[in-house]
Design a protein around this motif. Structure first.
Motif, PDB file in Angstrom:
ATOM      1  N   VAL A   9       0.835  -1.205   0.000  1.00  0.00           N
ATOM      2  CA  VAL A   9       0.000   0.000   0.000  1.00  0.00           C
ATOM      3  C   VAL A   9       0.870   1.256   0.000  1.00  0.00           C
ATOM      4  CG1 VAL A   9      -1.679   1.329   1.321  1.00  0.00           C
ATOM      5  CG2 VAL A   9      -1.954  -1.146   1.100  1.00  0.00           C
ATOM      6  N   ILE A  10       1.861   1.309   0.896  1.00  0.00           N
ATOM      7  CA  ILE A  10       2.745   2.484   0.979  1.00  0.00           C
ATOM      8  C   ILE A  10       3.640   2.573  -0.248  1.00  0.00           C
ATOM      9  CG2 ILE A  10       4.575   3.592   2.310  1.00  0.00           C
ATOM     10  CD1 ILE A  10       3.398   2.308   4.810  1.00  0.00           C
ATOM     11  N   ASN A  11       4.176   1.417  -0.652  1.00  0.00           N
ATOM     12  CA  ASN A  11       4.938   1.325  -1.900  1.00  0.00           C
ATOM     13  C   ASN A  11       6.157   2.250  -1.942  1.00  0.00           C
ATOM     14  OD1 ASN A  11       5.236   0.048  -4.446  1.00  0.00           O
ATOM     15  ND2 ASN A  11       4.415   1.865  -5.472  1.00  0.00           N
ATOM     16  N   GLN A  12       6.892   2.292  -0.833  1.00  0.00           N
ATOM     17  CA  GLN A  12       8.116   3.099  -0.779  1.00  0.00           C
ATOM     18  C   GLN A  12       9.324   2.213  -1.051  1.00  0.00           C
ATOM     19  OE1 GLN A  12      10.486   4.739   2.854  1.00  0.00           O
ATOM     20  NE2 GLN A  12       8.903   6.260   2.414  1.00  0.00           N
ATOM     21  N   SER A  13      10.220   2.671  -1.917  1.00  0.00           N
ATOM     22  CA  SER A  13      11.377   1.866  -2.295  1.00  0.00           C
ATOM     23  C   SER A  13      12.375   1.748  -1.147  1.00  0.00           C
ATOM     24  CB  SER A  13      12.074   2.485  -3.504  1.00  0.00           C
ATOM     25  OG  SER A  13      12.591   3.768  -3.169  1.00  0.00           O
TER      26      SER A  13
END
Length: 227
Positions: A95-99
């Motif tokens: 959901v956040i999808n931060q690398s």
């Protein structure tokens, strides 16, 4: 590919598909730095070995805690919560999808750190359980558990798998969830029907362990043998 710890990575249409959670979890555990191509320059190989061994230490410690007191309700209950936290964290990541940080050996999302979240979940859960039962030596137990969880989190940063923010968020969220999980078990489930709570806890533990061993742990063994 995106760089740094604050960008997002391309999303796929099935990123929230529960059937993909196990595969992603195994992929992260497989890249624990046992191979030289995954290592960050200037970080000793011993650090990577220690990082790779943490999953085994946690699994063994939980197993000993459960089977040393087979009539206990809370021990298997905490392990069930820890297993659930693994897959819950993966859902949050999608959901956040931060690398992850630049140069990390894994390309999937890294916010929050699953290792940090799960170890702090377990630490907070055991501390809360000990406090609920009024056991002596709580301060020493708390320091040992929190110190162990902090070591796991620090190793994830040193080895380049996560940013500081990712492990801090994982630690905070895991601590809150661990406390809430034990509170739910002690004040709702166990207080309502201790006998039923015992059987639910152990049934969930045994079935969850079979599933976890059949997926994650079998993959750990294969990867460690390969490297």
């Amino acid at each position: 590919p995106p760089r740094g710890g604050g960008s997002s990575i391309p999303q796929s249409s099935n990123r929230l598909d529960p059937l993909n959670f196990v595969g992603r979890a195994m992929k992260e555990n497989a890249a624990d730095g046992s191979s030289s191509r995954h290592r960050t320059p200037n970080v000793p190989a011993l650090v990577y070995t220690l990082n790779s061994s943490t999953k085994w230490v946690v699994a063994i410690a939980h197993t000993i805690a459960v089977w040393s007191r087979p009539r206990n309700f809370i021990a298997p209950y905490i392990v069930v919560g820890s297993i659930g936290a693994v897959y819950f964290t993966d859902a949050i990541k999608q959901v956040i999808n931060q690398s992850r940080p630049s140069g990390a050996p894994i390309a999937d999302p890294g916010m929050p750190s699953s290792h940090s979240l799960v170890t702090f979940f377990a630490a907070a859960a055991w501390i809360t359980a000990a406090a609920c039962n009024g056991r002596l030596g709580l301060d020493c137990v708390s320091l040992l558990l929190l110190g162990s969880a902090s070591t796991v989190a620090i190793l994830r940063v040193v080895c380049g798998y996560h940013s500081v923010a990712q492990v801090v968020v994982g630690a905070g969220l895991g601590s809150i969830l661990g406390k809430c999980w034990v509170w739910l078990g002690e004040t709702v489930l166990f207080a309502s029907n201790p006998h039923l709570a015992y059987w639910i806890s152990w049934s969930a533990y045994l079935s969850g362990s079979v599933f976890f061993i059949g997926t994650n742990i079998r993959h750990w063994v294969a990867k460690d043998a390969h490297h």
